[in-house]
Design an enzyme around this catalytic site. Sequence first.
Site, mmCIF file in Angstrom:
data_model
loop_
_atom_site.group_PDB
_atom_site.id
_atom_site.type_symbol
_atom_site.label_atom_id
_atom_site.label_comp_id
_atom_site.label_asym_id
_atom_site.label_seq_id
_atom_site.Cartn_x
_atom_site.Cartn_y
_atom_site.Cartn_z
ATOM 1 N N SER A 129 0.596 1.946 4.989
ATOM 2 C CA SER A 129 0.500 3.397 5.119
ATOM 3 C C SER A 129 -0.940 3.877 4.992
ATOM 4 O O SER A 129 -1.223 5.049 5.204
ATOM 5 C CB SER A 129 1.367 4.072 4.059
ATOM 6 O OG SER A 129 2.706 3.669 4.225
ATOM 7 N N CYS A 130 -1.838 2.984 4.613
ATOM 8 C CA CYS A 130 -3.261 3.339 4.586
ATOM 9 C C CYS A 130 -3.733 3.566 6.024
ATOM 10 O O CYS A 130 -3.093 3.126 6.967
ATOM 11 C CB CYS A 130 -4.090 2.230 3.960
ATOM 12 S SG CYS A 130 -3.973 2.150 2.166
ATOM 13 N N LEU A 131 -4.888 4.228 6.134
ATOM 14 C CA LEU A 131 -5.398 4.565 7.460
ATOM 15 C C LEU A 131 -6.823 4.043 7.614
ATOM 16 O O LEU A 131 -7.652 4.215 6.719
ATOM 17 C CB LEU A 131 -5.377 6.084 7.643
ATOM 18 C CG LEU A 131 -5.777 6.607 9.026
ATOM 19 C CD1 LEU A 131 -4.711 6.256 10.064
ATOM 20 C CD2 LEU A 131 -5.975 8.129 8.980
ATOM 21 N N GLY B 13 -1.401 4.150 9.001
ATOM 22 C CA GLY B 13 -0.510 5.250 8.665
ATOM 23 C C GLY B 13 0.949 5.008 9.004
ATOM 24 O O GLY B 13 1.670 5.898 9.423
ATOM 25 N N ASP C 284 0.790 -1.242 0.000
ATOM 26 C CA ASP C 284 0.000 0.000 0.000
ATOM 27 C C ASP C 284 0.823 1.294 0.000
ATOM 28 O O ASP C 284 0.410 2.273 -0.617
ATOM 29 C CB ASP C 284 -1.170 -0.052 1.006
ATOM 30 C CG ASP C 284 -0.821 0.251 2.448
ATOM 31 O OD1 ASP C 284 0.299 0.694 2.722
ATOM 32 O OD2 ASP C 284 -1.710 0.056 3.319
#
Lengths: 415, 171
Positions: free
Chosen positions: B37-39, B103, A344
């Site tokens: 890194s996604c939230l 994140g 991601d």
Amino acid sequence: MKLDVNALGTFYRIAREGAGLAAGRLTRMTGVDTRVGVTKLNFMRGKEIRRDFEDGTEKVGVRVELSGGLEGHSVMVFDRDSALRIVKTLLSESDAEEFDEMNRSATTEVGHIMNSGFIDGWADVLETVIDVSTPEFVEGRSVELFFGDSDEMPGEDDLALLFQSHIEAVGTEIAFSHYLFPEHDSMASLLDRLRTSGGIEYDKLDGFDRMAQQGAEEVANTATTLTGIETSVEIRRLNFLSLEAIPQEVADRMLVGIAFEFDGIPSGYLLFLFDEESAHEIVDAMVPMESDEEGFDEMEKSAIKELGNIMASGFLDGWANVLDTTIDHSTPEFIHDLGAAAVDPVIIQLGENQDFAFVFDTVVVADGREFDCEIYAIPDEDDLERALNDLDVDRVDDTPTTAEFQEVENTSGDS
Amino acid sequence: MKTYGSEPGIPDPVQVGIAELAVTEGDDTLKSYGLGSCLAIALYDPDSGIGGLAHVMLPNGDEAENSDQKPGKYADTAIRALLRRMVERGASYTSVEAKIAGGSDMFEFESFDESVGQRNVEAAIDELEKLGVPLIDEDTGGKHGRTVEFTPATGTLSVQTANGDAGVTEL
């Protein structure tokens, strides 16, 4: 044929929505909840389609021919067991162990209704009429039975564009795939109609992909040389898909990855992902000492990073040679984490400027030993378009792609 | 292909994939796998037990063209879409609370000029502040992936990390 990213993106969206429509129809017919998996626009050669399709299982398909606004073939393919389960849901009195006449006709009807679901989406968006032929029931293992006699099935080494969607029924073992093989000229004229930019020449993409094929072979050779494990390329394809679909492609479990960024024309990211067993096997082959530590100690990490580094050079030097340019890559980053978490950050970074990506997807395996490596090369889209437009297709076949083995630096201690 | 749990009687958690969001209520659970890194942004109304989860990829949807088609992709538009859908379902705006997780900064690449994970965290905090939604708890940053599961009835956001030691944290 010119491939414009916006037009491809539109087709991708139609295909994905079509998968949703088809899944919804199955739910209405059987009462089973369905979930649409990843939709991909693949560029694959005949032999790759065969390798991908022929996994030794018995399959059942329902095929229709399309004409009018979109020409080609649309095929629903079920595992034989999935098809039998669907039949059982529909005809409760059926034992459904074999495809007798009644079971065939039930399957054909389901397949046909779903095929039409896919096609209705295309007709709507293209504002055209697409005629669908009488459905044909197919049963067997080989790719020829399902796609072989259609004009769109490419020769062993010819590149074809096809759409592939995966649908599964929640809480059951029912899973199936949809394939759409558009006819080349028909696709070309549709792409032209929707084109909003210069786009990429299909022949150049074909040339570049041929070279990527050599790069993949090179990676397998490198892995064999370094580990002593006999490896080969199992699957290789070029996908066009939305960025957020890429992490879904990756297994939902702990993986060991080596990640690079590369810089040049094109720039982008390169990921090598191993399952944990494979990573341990590689470490055993490269580092003779036993370690008691759980996970990977520094020496083991650095061995895997060194392997990744040399494989990355093999992969990218091939690209650079044919593109007649220089592509530098970063020092390797080691990661031992959930598969999607490794991917991601890359799609987030690319997502600032693009919604879709071309992904060069390669699987390297070893016979009889644990060595499964998935390789994803994801170039920046603008850079790729620039690189391809500059590509001299004639160079592809006369340029050596063999990487030179360089001294590896900076791969230890900086995890 | 994903395999679903086969235990009878226990409903499977609804999967919230990247750039998606979902709203539900009560004991239904919402789950996002493998956030790097996604939230993950969880909003809930403790009084009605209505809540939602978003799995966002980028910070700023107001600057993007297609954010109306995919509000779940961006931190700001996802928070507003979650709130709207929760209120439509009967949640009371003023009692909504938030928790976030994810994140991380998995890689130190030069092209990642600003930390990609941190940008998502900051964007979410800014938007929550703008809308007056209190951030009750967070588990963000670091260099590891997370899988989260959210239950609106209790407001519990359980965060599982990949490295065995940390195990499951409940926010």
